[in-house]
Design a protein around this motif. Sequence first.
Motif, PDB file in Angstrom:
ATOM      1  N   TRP A  72       9.011 -86.473  12.711  1.00 22.57           N
ATOM      2  CA  TRP A  72       9.247 -86.871  14.093  1.00 22.57           C
ATOM      3  C   TRP A  72      10.697 -86.601  14.465  1.00 22.57           C
ATOM      4  O   TRP A  72      11.553 -86.424  13.600  1.00 22.57           O
ATOM      5  N   ASP A  73      10.945 -86.547  15.766  1.00 21.78           N
ATOM      6  CA  ASP A  73      12.316 -86.428  16.239  1.00 21.78           C
ATOM      7  C   ASP A  73      12.434 -87.106  17.593  1.00 21.78           C
ATOM      8  O   ASP A  73      11.443 -87.350  18.284  1.00 21.78           O
ATOM      9  N   LEU A  74      13.669 -87.429  17.937  1.00 21.89           N
ATOM     10  CA  LEU A  74      13.974 -88.106  19.191  1.00 21.89           C
ATOM     11  C   LEU A  74      15.187 -87.420  19.801  1.00 21.89           C
ATOM     12  O   LEU A  74      16.216 -87.286  19.140  1.00 21.89           O
ATOM     13  N   ASP A  75      15.062 -86.974  21.050  1.00 24.95           N
ATOM     14  CA  ASP A  75      16.158 -86.312  21.745  1.00 24.95           C
ATOM     15  C   ASP A  75      16.414 -87.005  23.067  1.00 24.95           C
ATOM     16  O   ASP A  75      15.470 -87.246  23.840  1.00 24.95           O
ATOM     17  N   GLU A  76      17.681 -87.302  23.343  1.00 25.54           N
ATOM     18  CA  GLU A  76      18.034 -87.805  24.666  1.00 25.54           C
ATOM     19  C   GLU A  76      18.106 -86.598  25.596  1.00 25.54           C
ATOM     20  O   GLU A  76      18.838 -85.645  25.309  1.00 25.54           O
ATOM     21  N   VAL A  77      17.344 -86.629  26.680  1.00 26.37           N
ATOM     22  CA  VAL A  77      17.286 -85.472  27.576  1.00 26.37           C
ATOM     23  C   VAL A  77      17.933 -85.733  28.925  1.00 26.37           C
ATOM     24  O   VAL A  77      18.068 -84.804  29.721  1.00 26.37           O
ATOM     25  N   GLY A  78      18.337 -86.973  29.193  1.00 25.48           N
ATOM     26  CA  GLY A  78      18.999 -87.261  30.454  1.00 25.48           C
ATOM     27  C   GLY A  78      19.459 -88.695  30.534  1.00 25.48           C
ATOM     28  O   GLY A  78      18.961 -89.561  29.818  1.00 25.48           O
TER      29      GLY A  78
END
Length: 133
Positions: free
Chosen positions: A85-91
């Motif tokens: 899994w991964d988590l990215d802040e996109v805004g």
Amino acid sequence: MPQGLTTPAPPPPGTGDGWDRLAEALRERLPGDEVDGVWVFRPFRAGPKEYGTAIVSRVSGDRRRIYTARYALTLKTRARGTFEWDLDEVGSGPVEALEELLALVPIRVEEIPPVPVAPARWFPPPEDDEPVA
């Protein structure tokens, strides 16, 4: 369909082994009391893996942060059960800017819109440790 046989209802959006494992991982990374929105795209299978994508909204102080969380769960082969899994802040932006921030989230071209999931399903409130008198 033969009489008397029914097709089981599909599971509610955001439930199932892949989603449950993603929610567990996110609970370790994000403060649940700040999460005010979760949306999931329909998972899809490619080869031996299932892939899922979720959007998570978090309010921290006077800022809203939008994340994209993804998982890949191996369903077949010797590696069955392998989970990534991964988590990215996109805004991020003002708390009021939810719609504008969600518009920044990239979506798959052929995809139907994501479905909301109650944040409490993935981020349940902590249980009270004090006994009730």
